[in-house]
Write a protein that holds these residues in place. Structure first.
Motif: not given
Ligand SMILES: Nc1ncnc2c1ncn2[C@@H]1O[C@H](COP(=O)(O)OP(=O)(O)O)[C@@H](O)[C@H]1O
Ligand SMILES: [Mg+2]
Lengths: 350, 251
Positions: B124-125, B120-121, B128
């Motif tokens: 997410r990057k 997920e992270i 963004e």
């Protein structure tokens, strides 16, 4: 909308994804956990039994909310899926002598398989039509339980053994409480995590706009069935817990009315919200008790009014639900958010 | 795309349309209302199934694939009438766009800590970057149903980008916008094409924009293709002028 209090910034994505953002909330979560663990020592037998029933209802409501609130697939058969779990667990333990601890997840899987099967129509139909199709599953399942006497003992029901570890029997409200709340914590965490990862997002996307979801690579077939699977798994777990708590089950425990009560829970609590499932289950489980207490106390003062109120309980219950739908259509969870938002800005809330 | 025929109970939405969209170009589809432009995109993304004809993508016949599989191959799109997930935040809309790039299923996702969180992270990057690019940072955590039309259009583009497609189909991304907003979107489209390396298929009514940014143009009228070529060729094509541009010229 989840706004953080002023002055608090998330500086990593990891932080931004946390469920409990502030120290304050984390503090209260610890307090809540301590209350849950020590609760049985303060509560009397009657309140404990209410706590147990509420705990089981929350697990069932979480399951229905994953299917109906998150994935947008309405189901009028949840009560029957709970029944499948209850009967599966009862038969596994009483007939095959399997331990409750194994029978509990197995009951979940049996109910999930049945739910998966009855979820197939959702690939073709939506909304009201799907509601009717799931209503059919409710009728078919209960009909089967009533008439397959050699297996289920029909309307006479089956006796279900209490769980045990060694020689310790979980046969009181107090001891069973810990089983229920242990499972409940896991069920809540799972639902919450599902919400913030890929599968939960796909469910909500299907609810909000199934065509757009498919265009972005979501396999509708797979995810709708997965929603039925997970939801009925929860139902099966709730059913198993119920069976071993009550220790005798009959088809009457899993009727249409139960399915509708579960729908009422998630609608009143808040569709598609984990906390909403909890509020709604508490509300619907405790409301009849609350009305009963009121009727009882009035009985002392005006004997006739008390009696009349007792008889009117069902109607008052229905009326409360309807009033909720009219005046609080977004559920208790939403109201709670509004109250929180109000206090966050207070006293500068112009 | 070869010899597409699509009709709805007697209405020929597409009649014998063949196009050839080259990798890396900005391909514009123009034509009056009801010409079949949206139907054409719907056929490419698998929402409509033409009665006749074939669609090839990178040499592969995709005519019989369901739309989620076409998405997995790298075909993304935006809609004429915004089709967002209204109850979700901007971020979640974009994360859903990355659905095909995340692996964790119901089990790992439900456990969360460990692989699911890492994944997920990582996504997410990337998301963004899209948010930065489209300049929608302030609305990251807003529920999209509450956003203005202009923002919703951008979120929809972002969601399509999150799929990391090879080709992005855009159905009137500038409809109902003022000149300034149109310029923003035009700039995004050029960047998507040049910086992000995606092929863009674009439906647009504003001839000025089409002439400026596209490499190739196709003109549809009553479900038939009446012209295809470079913007200059289209501008000078007598049939096109008569059928489409002509109306404006007369006025
Ligand atoms: N789902 C549908 N059902 C029936 N007719 C349709 C459908 N979609 C499009 N059409 C018809 O096909 C024709 C082309 O429509 P469309 O592709 O939306 O045109 P455009 O996007 O160029 O304005 C119109 O006549 C329209 O009425
Ligand atoms: Mg159109």
């Amino acid at each position: 909308m989840n706004k953080l209090p002023a002055g608090l910034f998330n500086i990593s994505y990891r932080e931004d994804r946390q469920i409990f953002h502030t120290k304050f909330i984390r503090f209260w979560m610890v307090i809540l956990l301590i209350l849950i663990i020590t609760g049985p020592f303060f509560l009397n037998g009657y309140l404990l039994s209410l706590a147990d029933l509420t705990g089981i209802a929350i697990i069932g409501a979480l399951g229905l909310n994953i299917l109906t609130g998150m994935a947008g697939q309405i189901s009028l058969g949840h009560g029957a899926f709970i029944g499948v779990g209850a009967y599966a667990s009862a038969l596994l333990t009483s007939r095959l002598g399997i331990s409750f601890w194994l029978a509990l997840p197995m009951a979940g899987f049996v109910a999930a398989a049945v739910g998966l099967f009855f979820g197939i129509p959702s690939l073709r139909i939506k909304g009201l039509y799907l509601a009717i199709a799931t209503l059919a599953s409710q009728v078919i399942i209960i009909f089967t339980i009533v008439h397959w006497r050699s297996l289920t003992n029909g309307t006479s029901g089956i006796l279900v053994p209490s769980p045990n570890i060694g020689s310790f029997e979980f046969d009181t409200d107090r001891s069973f409480y810990y089983i229920i709340f242990g499972v409940l914590v896991l069920a809540t965490l799972y639902a919450r995590n599902l919400f913030r990862t890929r599968v939960g997002r796909a469910f909500i996307a299907i609810r909000d706009n199934d065509i757009a979801a498919e265009i972005l690579g979501v396999n509708l077939f797979r995810y709708k069935l997965l929603a039925f699977f997970i939801s009925s798994f929860y139902a099966g777990i709730a059913g198993s817990l119920w069976a071993h708590y009550i220790t005798i089950i009959t088809p009457e425990h899993f009727t249409m009315v139960v399915s509708i009560n579960y729908l009422a829970m998630i609608i009143i609590g808040g569709l598609g919200s984990v906390l909403g499932s909890i509020y709604g289950a508490i509300f619907i489980t405790l409301l009849p008790e609350f009305l009963r207490v009121i009727a009882g106390s009035l009985n002392g003062i005006f004997p006739d009014i008390g009696n009349a109120l007792g008889a009117l309980r069902e109607i008052i219950f229905g009326l409360t639900v309807i009033l909720f739908l009219i005046y609080e259509p977004n559920g208790l969870y939403h109201r709670w958010q509004m109250i929180k938002a109000y206090w966050k800005l207070w006293p500068f809330n112009y | 795309m070869r010899n597409l025929h699509l009709n709805f109970g007697g209405v020929n939405a597409l009649f014998d349309v063949s196009l050839n969209i080259q990798e890396g170009e900005i391909y514009a589809i123009i034509g009056p209302n009801g010409a079949g432009k949206t139907s054409l995109l719907n056929s490419i993304s698998g929402l409509y199934h033409p009665q006749k004809g074939e669609i090839y993508f990178n040499g592969k016949n995709i005519s019989r694939l369901s739309s989620y599989k076409r998405a997995q191959l790298g075909i993304a799109r935006t809609f004429q009438n915004i089709e967002l997930f209204k109850g979700m935040t901007t971020l979640d809309n974009l994360m859903l766009g990355a659905h095909t790039h995340i692996r964790s299923g119901a089990l790992l996702g439900g456990i969360y800590f460990g692989p699911a969180e890492k994944e997920e992270i990582r996504q997410r990057k990337f998301i963004e970057d899209i948010i930065d690019f489209l300049e929608i940072e302030p609305i990251r955590h807003e529920v999209v149903g509450t956003l203005s039309y202009g923002f919703q259009k951008r979120v929809e583009i972002g969601r399509a980008l999150a799929l990391r497609p090879k080709v992005i189909l855009m159905d009137e991304p500038m409809a109902g916008m003022n000149i300034e907003e149109k310029e923003d979107i035009a700039r995004f489209i050029i960047d998507i094409n040049e910086e992000w390396g995606m092929t863009v298929v674009l439906i647009e009514h504003d001839m000025g924009v089409v002439m400026d940014i596209s490499n190739a143009v196709c003109v549809l009228d009553f479900g038939k293709k009446i012209g295809e070529g470079s913007p200059e060729e289209i501008r000078d094509n007598p049939r096109v002028i008569q059928a489409y541009l002509g109306e404006e010229a007369v006025i």
